[in-house]
Scaffold this motif. Structure first.
Motif, mmCIF file in Angstrom:
data_model
loop_
_atom_site.group_PDB
_atom_site.id
_atom_site.type_symbol
_atom_site.label_atom_id
_atom_site.label_comp_id
_atom_site.label_asym_id
_atom_site.label_seq_id
_atom_site.Cartn_x
_atom_site.Cartn_y
_atom_site.Cartn_z
ATOM 1 N N LEU A 84 0.866 -1.173 0.000
ATOM 2 C CA LEU A 84 0.000 0.000 0.000
ATOM 3 C C LEU A 84 0.899 1.218 0.000
ATOM 4 O O LEU A 84 1.959 1.205 0.636
ATOM 5 C CB LEU A 84 -0.887 0.032 1.252
ATOM 6 C CG LEU A 84 -1.961 -1.038 1.406
ATOM 7 C CD1 LEU A 84 -2.611 -0.898 2.780
ATOM 8 C CD2 LEU A 84 -2.998 -0.911 0.311
ATOM 9 N N MET A 85 0.491 2.279 -0.695
ATOM 10 C CA MET A 85 1.251 3.517 -0.685
ATOM 11 C C MET A 85 0.296 4.660 -0.386
ATOM 12 O O MET A 85 -0.798 4.733 -0.971
ATOM 13 C CB MET A 85 1.976 3.730 -2.016
ATOM 14 C CG MET A 85 2.995 2.655 -2.323
ATOM 15 S SD MET A 85 3.857 2.887 -3.902
ATOM 16 C CE MET A 85 4.928 4.253 -3.496
ATOM 17 N N ALA A 86 0.687 5.538 0.520
ATOM 18 C CA ALA A 86 -0.178 6.634 0.951
ATOM 19 C C ALA A 86 0.584 7.950 0.934
ATOM 20 O O ALA A 86 1.720 8.028 1.407
ATOM 21 C CB ALA A 86 -0.706 6.367 2.355
ATOM 22 N N ILE A 87 -0.064 8.991 0.387
ATOM 23 C CA ILE A 87 0.456 10.346 0.487
ATOM 24 C C ILE A 87 -0.337 11.053 1.582
ATOM 25 O O ILE A 87 -1.572 11.047 1.562
ATOM 26 C CB ILE A 87 0.328 11.103 -0.844
ATOM 27 C CG1 ILE A 87 1.129 10.374 -1.939
ATOM 28 C CG2 ILE A 87 0.822 12.546 -0.702
ATOM 29 C CD1 ILE A 87 0.970 10.983 -3.321
ATOM 30 N N ASP A 90 0.859 16.344 4.622
ATOM 31 C CA ASP A 90 2.083 17.145 4.540
ATOM 32 C C ASP A 90 2.880 16.845 3.277
ATOM 33 O O ASP A 90 3.980 17.379 3.086
ATOM 34 C CB ASP A 90 2.956 16.934 5.783
ATOM 35 C CG ASP A 90 3.483 15.506 5.920
ATOM 36 O OD1 ASP A 90 3.113 14.636 5.087
ATOM 37 O OD2 ASP A 90 4.241 15.240 6.871
ATOM 38 N N GLY A 91 2.343 15.976 2.405
ATOM 39 C CA GLY A 91 3.003 15.631 1.155
ATOM 40 C C GLY A 91 3.916 14.424 1.228
ATOM 41 O O GLY A 91 4.388 13.948 0.200
ATOM 42 N N SER A 92 4.179 13.915 2.417
ATOM 43 C CA SER A 92 5.092 12.785 2.564
ATOM 44 C C SER A 92 4.461 11.494 2.045
ATOM 45 O O SER A 92 3.246 11.310 2.098
ATOM 46 C CB SER A 92 5.505 12.615 4.027
ATOM 47 O OG SER A 92 4.374 12.386 4.858
ATOM 48 N N LEU A 93 5.306 10.601 1.534
ATOM 49 C CA LEU A 93 4.866 9.325 0.972
ATOM 50 C C LEU A 93 5.253 8.189 1.911
ATOM 51 O O LEU A 93 6.399 8.095 2.353
ATOM 52 C CB LEU A 93 5.512 9.108 -0.399
ATOM 53 C CG LEU A 93 5.214 7.776 -1.077
ATOM 54 C CD1 LEU A 93 3.739 7.667 -1.469
ATOM 55 C CD2 LEU A 93 6.103 7.590 -2.315
ATOM 56 N N TRP A 94 4.289 7.301 2.171
ATOM 57 C CA TRP A 94 4.484 6.182 3.078
ATOM 58 C C TRP A 94 4.087 4.885 2.392
ATOM 59 O O TRP A 94 3.225 4.869 1.521
ATOM 60 C CB TRP A 94 3.654 6.372 4.351
ATOM 61 C CG TRP A 94 4.061 7.588 5.133
ATOM 62 C CD1 TRP A 94 3.829 8.903 4.806
ATOM 63 C CD2 TRP A 94 4.798 7.614 6.354
ATOM 64 N NE1 TRP A 94 4.369 9.740 5.750
ATOM 65 C CE2 TRP A 94 4.976 8.974 6.718
ATOM 66 C CE3 TRP A 94 5.315 6.626 7.195
ATOM 67 C CZ2 TRP A 94 5.644 9.358 7.866
ATOM 68 C CZ3 TRP A 94 5.986 6.998 8.333
ATOM 69 C CH2 TRP A 94 6.149 8.350 8.675
ATOM 70 N N GLN A 95 4.736 3.778 2.801
ATOM 71 C CA GLN A 95 4.468 2.473 2.205
ATOM 72 C C GLN A 95 4.315 1.418 3.293
ATOM 73 O O GLN A 95 5.029 1.434 4.299
ATOM 74 C CB GLN A 95 5.601 2.081 1.251
ATOM 75 C CG GLN A 95 5.374 0.782 0.484
ATOM 76 C CD GLN A 95 6.518 0.494 -0.475
ATOM 77 O OE1 GLN A 95 7.691 0.597 -0.117
ATOM 78 N NE2 GLN A 95 6.195 0.140 -1.711
ATOM 79 N N ARG A 96 3.367 0.502 3.069
ATOM 80 C CA ARG A 96 3.183 -0.631 3.990
ATOM 81 C C ARG A 96 3.229 -1.913 3.185
ATOM 82 O O ARG A 96 2.463 -2.090 2.233
ATOM 83 C CB ARG A 96 1.854 -0.528 4.735
ATOM 84 C CG ARG A 96 1.779 -1.490 5.910
ATOM 85 C CD ARG A 96 0.434 -1.431 6.611
ATOM 86 N NE ARG A 96 -0.560 -2.250 5.911
ATOM 87 C CZ ARG A 96 -1.751 -2.538 6.428
ATOM 88 N NH1 ARG A 96 -2.122 -2.051 7.591
ATOM 89 N NH2 ARG A 96 -2.599 -3.286 5.748
ATOM 90 N N TRP A 103 4.154 1.307 8.759
ATOM 91 C CA TRP A 103 4.329 2.144 7.582
ATOM 92 C C TRP A 103 5.743 2.708 7.574
ATOM 93 O O TRP A 103 6.248 3.138 8.608
ATOM 94 C CB TRP A 103 3.330 3.293 7.586
ATOM 95 C CG TRP A 103 1.911 2.870 7.370
ATOM 96 C CD1 TRP A 103 1.035 2.428 8.317
ATOM 97 C CD2 TRP A 103 1.202 2.862 6.132
ATOM 98 N NE1 TRP A 103 -0.178 2.145 7.749
ATOM 99 C CE2 TRP A 103 -0.111 2.409 6.409
ATOM 100 C CE3 TRP A 103 1.531 3.215 4.817
ATOM 101 C CZ2 TRP A 103 -1.078 2.272 5.411
ATOM 102 C CZ3 TRP A 103 0.569 3.086 3.828
ATOM 103 C CH2 TRP A 103 -0.717 2.622 4.118
ATOM 104 N N SER A 104 6.376 2.713 6.398
ATOM 105 C CA SER A 104 7.713 3.269 6.234
ATOM 106 C C SER A 104 7.641 4.535 5.391
ATOM 107 O O SER A 104 6.956 4.561 4.367
ATOM 108 C CB SER A 104 8.634 2.265 5.540
ATOM 109 O OG SER A 104 8.741 1.077 6.284
ATOM 110 N N ARG A 105 8.350 5.571 5.834
ATOM 111 C CA ARG A 105 8.387 6.828 5.081
ATOM 112 C C ARG A 105 9.326 6.663 3.890
ATOM 113 O O ARG A 105 10.501 6.340 4.043
ATOM 114 C CB ARG A 105 8.853 7.964 5.988
ATOM 115 C CG ARG A 105 8.731 9.360 5.364
ATOM 116 C CD ARG A 105 9.211 10.416 6.347
ATOM 117 N NE ARG A 105 9.123 11.766 5.819
ATOM 118 C CZ ARG A 105 8.311 12.706 6.293
ATOM 119 N NH1 ARG A 105 7.503 12.436 7.307
ATOM 120 N NH2 ARG A 105 8.295 13.915 5.762
ATOM 121 N N ILE A 106 8.799 6.907 2.680
ATOM 122 C CA ILE A 106 9.552 6.710 1.446
ATOM 123 C C ILE A 106 10.139 8.015 0.929
ATOM 124 O O ILE A 106 11.274 8.062 0.456
ATOM 125 C CB ILE A 106 8.660 6.073 0.358
ATOM 126 C CG1 ILE A 106 8.128 4.711 0.826
ATOM 127 C CG2 ILE A 106 9.410 5.936 -0.958
ATOM 128 C CD1 ILE A 106 9.207 3.697 1.125
#
Length: 279
Positions: A84-87, A90-96, A103-106
Motif C-alpha cells: 500500500l502507498m499513501a500520500i 504534509d506531502g510525505s509518501l508512506w508504504q506498507r 508504515w515506512s516513510r519513502i
C-alpha cells in the motif's frame, strides 16, 4: 493535491464513489453499499480501501461492513498485492508491505504514486518519476533489465503514473502518455509490441487522465472522450465512451464514472453498459 480516483478495479473487484458514498461489487453485481463516506477509493484482490471524510485511510474485506483505520491525515492511497502507498497531508509518501502493520516513510514530498506489484512508482514535487522493484520487463524505462536497490529516478516532468504487472504508463506535463515494460497484448500500443519496451515511448497525446490494466490502457481527454487501446481494442487508440470524468482499467475490464454521475462497466472490446447503483 494528488489526483484522487472515484473508481477502482482490480481483477474483478470494483468500487465506485457516487455522491460521496462507496459502492462495491464483483463481476456484474450485485452492487452493495459500503458504510463509509469517502473522497477516494482503491482496491486490491480481496479488499477495498477508501479515504474517508476525516482524511483516514480505511480498509475492509470484500463483502464486509467492518472498517479498519490504517493511517490518518491521508490525501491519496494506492493499493495492490505487493504493498500500500499513501500520500499524507504534509506531502510525505508512506508504504506498507504485506504481513506488517508498520508504515515506512519513502519520500518527503510526493504528488502521485502507484502499486504495480512487479514495480512500484511515485512522482515527487519536481515531477521526477521514481521506480522500485523488478526491471526484467523494462519497467524502469531506462534501458535496464536488472533490478536496482531502493528507488531509481526514471523520468522527468511527470504528473501521474499507473502500472500493472510488467508495464507502466505515465502522463507528463505536455499531456503525453508514455509507456514502458511488457507489451505482449498491446497496453503500450505499438511501442515494443509482441514482447517489451525497455525505454519510455510516447503512445498517446493530449491526455488529461489515464490508466492501465493487465493488457490494455486508456486515457481521457479534456472533452471527456475516453480512448482505449490494447487487447481486443487493438493497438490504435479509439474512443469507447464520452462525457467521462474518471476511469480505471483492470484485467480485462474498464470501469468509468461519467460527468453526470452514472457508472459504466465493460469487458475490453465490448459495448459499455451502465451499472445500476442502489440509492
Amino acid at each position: 493535491m494528488p489526483l484522487r480516483s472515484p473508481v477502482a478495479l482490480y481483477y474483478g473487484l470494483k468500487l465506485a464513489l457516487v455522491g460521496g458514498q462507496v459502492y462495491e461489487w464483483r463481476g456484474d453485481g450485485p452492487v452493495r453499499r459500503v458504510p463509509v463516506k469517502a473522497t477516494h477509493v482503491a482496491v486490491n484482490a480481496t479488499s477495498g480501501f477508501a479515504i474517508d471524510t476525516h482524511q483516514r485511510a480505511v480498509q475492509w474485506a470484500e463483502g464486509s461492513d467492518k472498517l479498519e483505520v490504517l493511517l490518518d491525515q491521508v490525501t491519496f492511497l494506492a493499493a495492490g498485492e505487493s504493498s500500500l502507498m499513501a500520500i499524507r497531508t504534509d506531502g510525505s509518501l508512506w508504504q506498507r508491505k504485506p504481513g506488517t502493520s508498520a508504515w515506512s516513510r519513502i519520500a518527503d514530498a510526493a504528488t502521485h504514486a502507484w502499486v504495480g506489484d512487479s514495480a512500484d512508482y511515485y512522482i515527487d514535487a519536481r515531477g521526477t518519476l521514481f521506480a522500485s522493484g523488478k526491471a526484467h520487463r523494462g519497467q524502469y524505462g531506462n534501458g535496464s533489465l536488472t533490478e536496482a536497490p531502493g528507488w531509481v529516478a526514471v523520468a522527468q516532468d511527470a504528473v501521474a503514473v499507473y502500472s500493472h504487472t510488467g508495464h507502466a504508463v505515465h502522463l507528463n506535463r505536455a499531456g503525453q502518455v508514455l509507456g514502458t515494460g511488457g507489451n505482449r497484448f498491446g497496453p503500450l500500443g505499438s511501442h515494443g509490441y509482441g514482447d517489451k519496451a525497455v525505454r519510455w515511448g510516447v503512445i498517446f497525446e493530449d491526455a488529461a487522465r489515464l490508466g492501465t490494466g493487465a493488457s490494455h490502457s486508456m486515457a481521457i481527454r479534456a472533452d471527456g472522450a475516453l480512448w482505449s487501446w490494447g487487447a481486443s481494442d487493438g493497438l490504435q487508440p479509439k474512443v469507447v465512451l464520452g462525457n467521462v470524468a474518471a476511469a480505471v482499467a483492470g484485467d480485462t475490464e474498464t470501469l468509468a464514472l461519467k460527468k453526470d454521475g452514472t457508472v459504466w462497466h465493460w469487458t475490453v472490446g465490448n459495448v459499455p453498459r451502465q451499472v445500476a447503483i442502489p440509492h
